[in-house]
Design an enzyme around this catalytic site. Structure first.
Site, short mmCIF file in Angstrom:
data_model
loop_
_atom_site.label_atom_id
_atom_site.label_comp_id
_atom_site.label_asym_id
_atom_site.label_seq_id
_atom_site.Cartn_x
_atom_site.Cartn_y
_atom_site.Cartn_z
N GLY A 56 -9.47 1.08 -4.77
CA GLY A 56 -8.50 2.15 -4.49
C GLY A 56 -7.34 2.11 -5.48
N ASP A 93 -12.96 -9.37 -1.57
CA ASP A 93 -14.19 -8.81 -1.01
C ASP A 93 -15.39 -8.88 -1.95
OD1 ASP A 93 -12.59 -8.19 1.14
OD2 ASP A 93 -12.24 -6.13 0.50
N GLN A 108 -8.46 -16.69 5.16
CA GLN A 108 -9.43 -16.53 4.05
C GLN A 108 -8.74 -16.02 2.79
OE1 GLN A 108 -13.13 -14.33 5.82
NE2 GLN A 108 -11.41 -14.05 7.17
N HIS A 150 -6.71 -13.92 8.05
CA HIS A 150 -6.04 -14.02 6.75
C HIS A 150 -6.00 -15.43 6.16
CE1 HIS A 150 -5.03 -9.99 7.95
NE2 HIS A 150 -4.71 -9.74 6.70
N GLY A 170 -7.80 -3.68 -5.97
CA GLY A 170 -9.16 -3.30 -5.59
C GLY A 170 -9.51 -1.90 -6.09
N ARG A 202 0.89 -1.16 0.00
CA ARG A 202 0.00 0.00 0.00
C ARG A 202 0.93 1.21 0.00
NH1 ARG A 202 -4.88 -2.75 1.06
NH2 ARG A 202 -4.78 -4.31 2.70
N ARG A 241 -14.28 -6.23 4.28
CA ARG A 241 -14.26 -4.77 4.46
C ARG A 241 -15.70 -4.24 4.56
NH1 ARG A 241 -9.57 -1.69 3.70
NH2 ARG A 241 -8.57 -3.29 2.48
O1 F6P Z 1 -9.58 -5.97 0.92
C1 F6P Z 1 -9.14 -7.23 1.29
C2 F6P Z 1 -9.05 -7.37 2.79
O2 F6P Z 1 -8.67 -8.69 3.10
C3 F6P Z 1 -10.33 -7.00 3.54
O3 F6P Z 1 -11.29 -8.03 3.52
C4 F6P Z 1 -9.80 -6.69 4.91
O4 F6P Z 1 -10.60 -5.75 5.53
C5 F6P Z 1 -8.45 -6.10 4.61
O5 F6P Z 1 -8.08 -6.49 3.30
C6 F6P Z 1 -7.36 -6.52 5.56
O6 F6P Z 1 -6.21 -5.82 5.22
P1 F6P Z 1 -4.77 -6.14 5.83
O7 F6P Z 1 -4.29 -7.40 5.23
O8 F6P Z 1 -3.96 -4.96 5.43
O9 F6P Z 1 -4.97 -6.27 7.31
#
Ligand code: F6P
Length: 431
Positions: A170, A216, A351, A349, A168, A138, A260
Site C-alpha cells: 500500500g 508478512d 512477532q 505484536h 508494504g 497510516r 494479513r
Molecule cells: O502488515 C503487517 C501486520 O503486522 C500484519 O501482519 C497485521 O495484519 C497488521 O500489520 C496489524 O496491523 P496493526 O499493527 O495496525 O494492528
C-alpha cells in the site's frame, strides 16, 4: 542530490537498518540526506516554519488548510512526550545536536519539524534497533489530492529531489501515485504562486525508489521482505517454548500468527516448528468439511505416539469457501472431537517488535545502497523501482509490476483458484 527517506505502514524489524544504510550510502555518494518523520503524515505536515509563510499568501488556501488541519490532530509525537524519539535521533532538548562529522543544519528545534536533515552520526547503531525510530503512520491525509499537494509543497520547499519509501505494498503504491502525479502537483503549486519559476523548473520530476518493509513477506518479485525473517524467528521461538509445555501436559495448542492475507509466516513457522496442521489463505484444506481432514491427521499423529499437537492458523486463513477459520473454533473442534486438552495462543505484536535478526540487518544494508544507486542513475520521469532480492541477489524491479503481481495473488484467492495463488506466491508454497 537531496534525498529524503520515510518509513510507512506497519513497522518491521530492519527498517532502521534501511534508514541507516540509505543515509550513509547517500552521504558517501555526495548527497544531502533527510528523514521524514511519521511516514507520509510527516510529508503532509512538513515543517511549520513554512506554514506561516503559506498563510500569508492569498492564493494558497488549499495547502495551508491541509497543513493546519493535520497539525491540529493530536496524534503524533510533537510534545514533551517526544523525548524518547528525540533521544533516539540523538537530538537533545528538541535541538539538533551539532556534530563535527555530520552535515545537518544544527540549532533548529525539532518541534513542528517533520522533514529533518540528518548526518552520519544521527543513524549510528541503528542496524540493531527494532521498529522504526523515525516513526510511521497510516496517513489518511496523504490519500487525498490535497494532502499530496501539501506533501509536494513541503518537499520542494526543502529542495528535496528524491524519495526513498520503505513500507508494504500500500505504501509503495502510494509512492508511485505520488511520483506519477508530480508534474501536475508542481504545476498546481506554481499556479497557486506557492513555488517560483525556478523551483518549478528545478523540481519538474520526483525520483522515487521503494524498499519492501513488512513482516508478512507478501510482496511479489522479491524473495523476502525486510522484517519477515525476524518475525519468523520470533514465531519459531514461541513454538519452541510452547512445545515444552504442550509436551509436559500432552496438550494441543492452536497458534494464531500474523501475515494479513499471506500465509508465508504460518507456513514456514509450521515447517520450522514441527506443526501438525497449518491453515493458510493460499491453500485451504482440501477436504470439506475441513474438520474431518484436520482431525484425521492429528489423530494419526497421536496414534503414532505424539504427546503434543501444534496447529498454526494464519490470521487471514479461511476454508475453501472463503469462510474465515478462527483459532477459537479450531480449539473447540480439537476438544470436542478428539478430546484434547487445548489452548489458544495469539502471538500478536510480539512477532513484529524487537531487535532484527542478522539477515534483517544485512538485507536492508545491501538494499539501501542499491536504492541510492538506483536514484542516482534514474532518468527523470521514469517509473519507480522496487529494490528486492531474488536468488540471493539484490534486484531492481519495476515497482508497479511487483504491486500488480501481488494483487494477482489476492485476486486468485478471491476466485478460489488456490493452485494459481500458490504458484504466484513462490516456490515455498509448491505442494
Ligand atoms: O502488515 C503487517 C501486520 O503486522 C500484519 O501482519 C497485521 O495484519 C497488521 O500489520 C496489524 O496491523 P496493526 O499493527 O495496525 O494492528
Amino acid at each position: 542530490m537531496k534525498i529524503a527517506i520515510l518509513t510507512s505502514g506497519g513497522d518491521s524489524a530492519g527498517m532502521n537498518a534501511v534508514v541507516r544504510s540509505v543515509v550513509k550510502a547517500g552521504i558517501l555518494k555526495g548527497c544531502e540526506m533527510w528523514v521524514v518523520r511519521e511516514g507520509y503524515e510527516g510529508l503532509v505536515r512538513g515543517n511549520t516554519e513554512h506554514s506561516e509563510q503559506q498563510a500569508q499568501a492569498t492564493t494558497q488556501a488549499t495547502v495551508a488548510e491541509v497543513q493546519n488541519e493535520v497539525a491540529n490532530q493530536p496524534i503524533l509525537a510533537q510534545t514533551d512526550s517526544d523525548k524518547n524519539l528525540l533521544h533516539n535521533l540523538r537530538f537533545g532538548d528538541g535541538e539538533l545536536l551539532k556534530d563535527g562529522t555530520s552535515e545537518y543544519v544544527g540549532g533548529r528545534t525539532l518541534k513542528g519539524r517533520y522533514i529533518v536533515r540528518v548526518g552520519w552520526d544521527d543513524v549510528r547503531g541503528w542496524f540493531a534497533q527494532g521498529g522504526t525510530l523515525i516513526g510511521t503512520a497510516r496517513s489518511a491525509a496523504f490519500r487525498t489530492p490535497e494532502g499530496r499537494l501539501a506533501a509536494a509543497f513541503n518537499l520542494v520547499k526543502e529542495g528535496i529531489d528524491a524519495l526513498v519509501v520503505c513500507g508494504g505494498d500500500g505504501s509503495l503504491t502510494g509512492a508511485d501515485v505520488f511520483r506519477s502525479e508530480w508534474p501536475q502537483l508542481i504545476a498546481e503549486l506554481h499556479t497557486q504562486s506557492l513555488i517560483t519559476d525556478a523551483q518549478m523548473e528545478a523540481h519538474s520530476h520526483l525520483k522515487i525508489v521503494g524498499l519492501v518493509g513488512s513482516i508478512d513477506n507478501d510482496m511479489s518479485m522479491t524473495d523476502l521482505t525486510i522484517g519477515a525473517p525476524t518475525a519468523l524467528q520470533r514465531i519459531c521461538e514461541a513454538i519452541d517454548n510452547i512445545n515444552s509445555t504442550a509436551y509436559s501436559h500432552s496438550r494441543a495448542f492452536v497458534l494464531e500468527v500474523m501475515g494479513r492475507d499471506c500465509g508465508w509466516l504460518a507456513l514456514l513457522a509450521g515447517v520450522a516448528g514441527g506443526a501438525d496442521f497449518i491453515f493458510i489463505p493460499e491453500r485451504p484444506p482440501n477436504v470439506m468439511p475441513w474438520e474431518d481432514e484436520m482431525c484425521a491427521e492429528i489423530d494419526r499423529h497421536r496414534k503414532i505416539g505424539k504427546r503434543k499437537t501444534i496447529v498454526i492458523v494464519a490470521e487471514g486463513a479461511h476454508d475453501s469457501d472463503l469462510k474465515p477459520v478462527h483459532a477459537e473454533y479450531v480449539k473447540q473442534v480439537l476438544t470436542d472431537r478428539l478430546g484434547l486438552d487445548t489452548r489458544v495462543t495469539t502471538l500478536g505484536h510480539t512477532q513484529r517488535g524487537g531487535r532484527p535478526c542478522a539477515f534483517d540487518r544485512i538485507l536492508p544494508t545491501l538494499q539501501g545502497v542499491e536504492a541510492v544507486e538506483a536514484l542516482l542513475e534514474a532518468e527523470p520521469g521514469t517509473p519507480s523501482y522496487m529494490i528486492g532480492v531474488q536468488e540471493n541477489k539484490i534486484t531492481r524491479v519495476p515497482l508497479m509490476e511487483a504491486v500488480k503481481m501481488t494483487r494477482a495473488v489476492a485476486a486468485a484467492v478471491r476466485e478460489k483458484d488456490f493452485a494459481k495463488a500458490m504458484t504466484l506466491r513462490g516456490p515455498e508454497f509448491a505442494e
